[in-house]
Design an enzyme around this catalytic site. Structure first.
Site, PDB file in Angstrom:
ATOM      1  CG  ASP A 293      -1.918   1.068   1.285  1.00 42.42           C
ATOM      2  OD1 ASP A 293      -2.387   1.463   0.208  1.00 42.42           O
ATOM      3  OD2 ASP A 293      -2.256   1.527   2.402  1.00 42.42           O
ATOM      4  CG  HIS A 294      -0.392   4.904   0.103  1.00 41.61           C
ATOM      5  ND1 HIS A 294      -0.741   5.915  -0.738  1.00 41.61           N
ATOM      6  CD2 HIS A 294      -1.534   4.528   0.727  1.00 41.61           C
ATOM      7  CE1 HIS A 294      -2.038   6.161  -0.628  1.00 41.61           C
ATOM      8  NE2 HIS A 294      -2.542   5.338   0.249  1.00 41.61           N
TER       9      HIS A 294
ATOM     10  CG  HIS B  28      -5.581   8.087   3.541  1.00 39.62           C
ATOM     11  ND1 HIS B  28      -4.671   8.694   2.712  1.00 39.62           N
ATOM     12  CD2 HIS B  28      -5.877   6.907   2.967  1.00 39.62           C
ATOM     13  CE1 HIS B  28      -4.430   7.904   1.676  1.00 39.62           C
ATOM     14  NE2 HIS B  28      -5.154   6.814   1.805  1.00 39.62           N
ATOM     15  N   GLY B  29      -8.201   8.196   7.146  1.00 38.19           N
ATOM     16  CA  GLY B  29      -8.362   8.416   8.584  1.00 38.19           C
ATOM     17  C   GLY B  29      -9.777   8.812   8.978  1.00 38.19           C
TER      18      GLY B  29
ATOM     19  CG  HIS C 173      -6.446   4.542  -1.460  1.00 39.04           C
ATOM     20  ND1 HIS C 173      -5.244   4.265  -0.871  1.00 39.04           N
ATOM     21  CD2 HIS C 173      -6.446   3.883  -2.634  1.00 39.04           C
ATOM     22  CE1 HIS C 173      -4.539   3.482  -1.672  1.00 39.04           C
ATOM     23  NE2 HIS C 173      -5.243   3.232  -2.747  1.00 39.04           N
ATOM     24  N   GLY C 174      -9.433   5.476   1.584  1.00 41.91           N
ATOM     25  CA  GLY C 174      -9.854   6.457   2.572  1.00 41.91           C
ATOM     26  C   GLY C 174     -11.348   6.675   2.687  1.00 41.91           C
TER      27      GLY C 174
ATOM     28  CB  SER D 282     -12.709   5.526   7.492  1.00 38.34           C
ATOM     29  OG  SER D 282     -11.594   4.702   7.328  1.00 38.34           O
TER      30      SER D 282
ATOM     31  CG  ASN E   9      -6.758   0.729  -0.143  1.00 42.64           C
ATOM     32  OD1 ASN E   9      -7.145   0.163  -1.154  1.00 42.64           O
ATOM     33  ND2 ASN E   9      -5.502   1.087   0.042  1.00 42.64           N
TER      34      ASN E   9
ATOM     35  CB  THR F   5      -9.245   4.307   9.690  1.00 41.15           C
ATOM     36  OG1 THR F   5      -8.160   5.002   9.072  1.00 41.15           O
ATOM     37  CG2 THR F   5      -9.653   5.029  10.953  1.00 41.15           C
TER      38      THR F   5
HETATM   39 ZN   LIG Z   1      -4.489   4.974   0.826  1.00 36.39          ZN
END
Ligand SMILES: [Zn+2]
Length: 287
Positions: free
Chosen positions: A80-81, A179-180, A209-210, A212, A231, A234
């Protein structure tokens, strides 16, 4: 069975589901995800960020590969990343079957050059590559992943050129996720129209991504509109460590095999919900 990222995502694309990519740097979490996906017959990616890999160690990848070989469902091991050519090559040597090169902080031309270089090396040894275009935001200083303060949405015309010039297998796009965990008062909102537009001009699998804090309904819609991998980092870690804190309130506990299982169980509940949301349950049969 151990498969490449591309094999997973192509099957997902044909069958209108998204592969969950679970970020782990903890062996108990990884084992729990294998158990859950075996039970749900859900294909998955075990995703490991370079910081996580540094922590868990390259040797653990051998064990995860062995588990994947023995699993009755398709599993890929994904970097990842990846932040540099060196990190990508390290992951390939360690046994990953899929790598992400994140050149989103570079200029467009530099991102193309960096991604193309990774694609050339990775494809020669049968490893799939995910690129990123646009920036996935970050609002969470505790998130290990990169993220820009200002979110730059992926432009469809850039996506077309990027895919054509780099030869990537999948593309992470920026359509309004971060993200987060979101601070109170900031509402995540996905630009589903932009996803539709990108989907109509790019044929390779698209990645999110991201997500959450985005509402479940939006994520499910994004999957129906062509997102083939999501993905998850979190959400499962919050579930895991919230339970862990609760368990550790008892000062008498000290055995990892007593402490970890309730946390793994709490993580599985969240992971199972994601599998359902992504329409990934029972999709092992598609391979
Ligand atoms: Zn990511």
């Amino acid at each position: 069975v151990l498969v490449t990222g591309d094999e997973l995502l192509r099957v997902a694309q044909r069958n209108a589901f998204a592969v969950p990519a679970f970020n782990v740097s903890d062996y108990a979490m990884s084992n729990g995800l294998f158990e859950l996906c075996e039970e749900k017959q859900a294909p998955m990616l075990i995703a490991i960020h370079p910081d996580e890999l540094k922590f868990i160690g390259n040797d653990v990848i051998c064990a995860i590969r062995e588990q994947a070989h023995q699993a009755s469902f398709a599993v890929g091991i994904h970097l990842d990343h990846g932040g540099s050519f060196e990190q990508v090559i390290t992951a390939i040597r360690a046994g990953f079957t899929s790598v992400m090169i994140d050149g989103s902080q570079l200029s467009f031309e530099e991102n193309i050059a960096a991604t193309k270089k990774v694609v050339e090396a990775a494809h020669d040894v049968g490893v799939s590559v995910e690129g990123e275009l646009g920036t996935i935001g970050s609002v969470d200083p505790n998130s290990g992943e990169n993220g820009a303060e200002e979110l730059i949405y992926t432009r469809p015309e850039d996506a077309v050129r990027f895919v054509a010039e780099t030869g990537v297998d999948s593309l992470a796009i920026a359509i309004g996720t971060r993200h987060g965990i979101y601070p109170a008062g900031r509402d995540p909102k996905l630009k589903l129209d932009l996803l539709k537009e990108i989907r109509s001009v790019v044929s390779i699998p698209l990645v999110l991504h991201g997500g959450s804090d985005n509402p479940d309904a939006e994520i499910a819609q994004a999957v129906q509109l062509g997102i083939c991998k999501v993905n998850i980092s979190t959400d499962i870690k919050v579930a895991y460590f919230t339970k862990l804190r609760e368990v550790l309130r008892d000062p008498a506990v000290r055995e990892p095999n007593v402490i970890a299982p309730p946390a793994v169980a709490a993580m599985k509940v969240v992971a199972a919900h994601k599998i359902e949301l992504f329409n990934a349950g029972d999709k092992a049969r598609c391979f």
